[in-house]
Design an enzyme around this catalytic site. Structure first.
Site, PDB file in Angstrom:
ATOM      1  N   ASP A 198     -47.568  40.441 -14.798  1.00  0.00           N
ATOM      2  CA  ASP A 198     -48.773  41.614 -15.083  1.00  0.00           C
ATOM      3  C   ASP A 198     -49.963  42.180 -15.524  1.00  0.00           C
ATOM      4  OD1 ASP A 198     -46.206  42.935 -14.949  1.00  0.00           O
ATOM      5  OD2 ASP A 198     -45.799  43.617 -16.295  1.00  0.00           O
TER       6      ASP A 198
ATOM      7  N   LYS B 185     -44.800  52.121 -15.445  1.00  0.00           N
ATOM      8  CA  LYS B 185     -44.385  51.088 -14.653  1.00  0.00           C
ATOM      9  C   LYS B 185     -42.715  51.035 -14.435  1.00  0.00           C
ATOM     10  CE  LYS B 185     -43.321  46.143 -14.505  1.00  0.00           C
ATOM     11  NZ  LYS B 185     -43.225  44.625 -15.803  1.00  0.00           N
TER      12      LYS B 185
ATOM     13  N   GLY C  56     -45.120  38.528 -18.136  1.00  0.00           N
ATOM     14  CA  GLY C  56     -45.140  37.541 -16.540  1.00  0.00           C
ATOM     15  C   GLY C  56     -46.246  37.516 -15.880  1.00  0.00           C
TER      16      GLY C  56
ATOM     17  N   ASP D 100     -32.505  38.540 -11.046  1.00  0.00           N
ATOM     18  CA  ASP D 100     -33.632  37.441 -10.637  1.00  0.00           C
ATOM     19  C   ASP D 100     -34.349  38.006  -9.483  1.00  0.00           C
ATOM     20  OD1 ASP D 100     -33.311  34.789 -10.663  1.00  0.00           O
ATOM     21  OD2 ASP D 100     -34.007  34.389  -8.484  1.00  0.00           O
ATOM     22  N   SER D 101     -35.866  37.905 -10.193  1.00  0.00           N
ATOM     23  CA  SER D 101     -37.490  37.860  -9.785  1.00  0.00           C
ATOM     24  C   SER D 101     -38.073  36.827  -9.852  1.00  0.00           C
ATOM     25  CB  SER D 101     -37.401  39.450 -10.663  1.00  0.00           C
ATOM     26  OG  SER D 101     -37.298  38.549 -11.788  1.00  0.00           O
TER      27      SER D 101
HETATM   28  P1  IMP Z   1     -35.930  35.628 -13.695  1.00  0.00           P
HETATM   29  O1  IMP Z   1     -35.818  36.278 -13.058  1.00  0.00           O
HETATM   30  O2  IMP Z   1     -36.052  35.112 -14.935  1.00  0.00           O
HETATM   31  O3  IMP Z   1     -35.877  33.754 -12.591  1.00  0.00           O
HETATM   32  O4  IMP Z   1     -37.952  34.973 -13.840  1.00  0.00           O
HETATM   33  C1  IMP Z   1     -38.429  36.020 -13.044  1.00  0.00           C
HETATM   34  C2  IMP Z   1     -40.163  36.288 -12.826  1.00  0.00           C
HETATM   35  O5  IMP Z   1     -40.722  36.114 -12.018  1.00  0.00           O
HETATM   36  C3  IMP Z   1     -40.567  36.094 -14.865  1.00  0.00           C
HETATM   37  O6  IMP Z   1     -40.318  34.694 -15.730  1.00  0.00           O
HETATM   38  C4  IMP Z   1     -42.484  36.671 -14.296  1.00  0.00           C
HETATM   39  O7  IMP Z   1     -42.641  35.628 -14.449  1.00  0.00           O
HETATM   40  C5  IMP Z   1     -41.787  37.125 -12.933  1.00  0.00           C
HETATM   41  N1  IMP Z   1     -41.332  38.331 -13.367  1.00  0.00           N
HETATM   42  C6  IMP Z   1     -40.513  38.878 -12.749  1.00  0.00           C
HETATM   43  N2  IMP Z   1     -40.612  40.190 -12.427  1.00  0.00           N
HETATM   44  C7  IMP Z   1     -42.037  40.092 -13.169  1.00  0.00           C
HETATM   45  C8  IMP Z   1     -42.719  41.925 -13.695  1.00  0.00           C
HETATM   46  O8  IMP Z   1     -41.796  42.820 -13.915  1.00  0.00           O
HETATM   47  N3  IMP Z   1     -44.144  41.300 -14.108  1.00  0.00           N
HETATM   48  C9  IMP Z   1     -44.698  40.450 -14.097  1.00  0.00           C
HETATM   49  N4  IMP Z   1     -43.947  39.417 -14.186  1.00  0.00           N
HETATM   50  C10 IMP Z   1     -42.391  39.413 -13.259  1.00  0.00           C
END
Ligand code: IMP
Length: 195
Positions: free
Chosen positions: A156, A176, A154, A70-71
């Protein structure tokens, strides 16, 4: 080769995890094995949401390593928004561009542009540990108004990484994947796995 299942439907993430893992594992996605991966992210932290995804896949008894994450993006002057809501900041089923537009709208007139990406990986592999393990990575940068670059996914194009003086979307895959939040969490995982 041993198999690893990556718990995500996000093609950008899958590409990055393949980069990290393909030398060691046969990397599979839920779609590859006919699993409908749709987990409600009801947790209040990255850790909780990452584990919710992992537990969903563990219950399937697939007999392979499983990695979920999760990010999100945390912007200081927006009190940490969008954070765990990064994927759906502009609403359910919104596009990356909708999310970028919302961030830029909310940042209008704000001087402080500091931000960080956060990634929490959850990992379960019986050969490695009898319980799930968590690994966190963070990467600091700032948000710029003029989006730039076509790589990555996302947010980026608006995440400016000072050390290389480029947005994440202007970095090569190699670049990256050396410095990102995901790369840092993966390094932690690899050092624990003794790879
Ligand atoms: P989840 O982890 O599936 O809840 O989604 C995390 C959201 O954070 C992604 O859909 C992106 O919008 C954003 N995100 C997470 N990691 C990155 C990355 O490496 N680059 C750009 N956006 C990111």
């Amino acid at each position: 080769m041993q198999k690893i299942l990556i718990g995500t439907n996000n093609k950008g993430k899958v590409k990055e995890y393949k980069f990290f893992l393909s030398n060691y594992f046969d990397v599979l996605t839920p779609a590859d094995i006919g699993v409908n991966f749709d987990v409600a992210e009801t947790g209040t932290t990255y850790e909780e949401n990452s584990l919710l995804k992992l537990e969903f896949l563990r219950r399937k008894d697939l007999n392979m390593a499983i990695l979920c994450d999760d990010s999100g993006l945390e912007i200081e002057s927006l009190s940490g928004e969008p954070g765990i809501f990064s994927a759906r900041y502009a609403g359910e089923d919104c596009s990356d561009q909708d999310n970028i537009n919302k961030v830029l709208r909310n940042l209008k007139g704000k001087k402080d542009r500091k931000a960080k990406f956060v990634c929490v990986i959850s990992f379960f592999w019986e050969k490695f540990s009898s319980f799930p393990r968590l690994f966190r990575g963070e990467c600091h940068g700032s948000i710029i108004d003029n989006q730039s670059g076509n790589s990555g996914f996302g947010y980026d194009p608006i995440f400016f990484y000072e050390n290389l003086a480029k947005t994440f979307a202007n970095l090569s895959e190699d670049e990256k994947n050396k410095v990102s939040h995901r790369a840092i969490a993966m390094k932690e995982l690899f050092s624990n796995l003794n790879f």
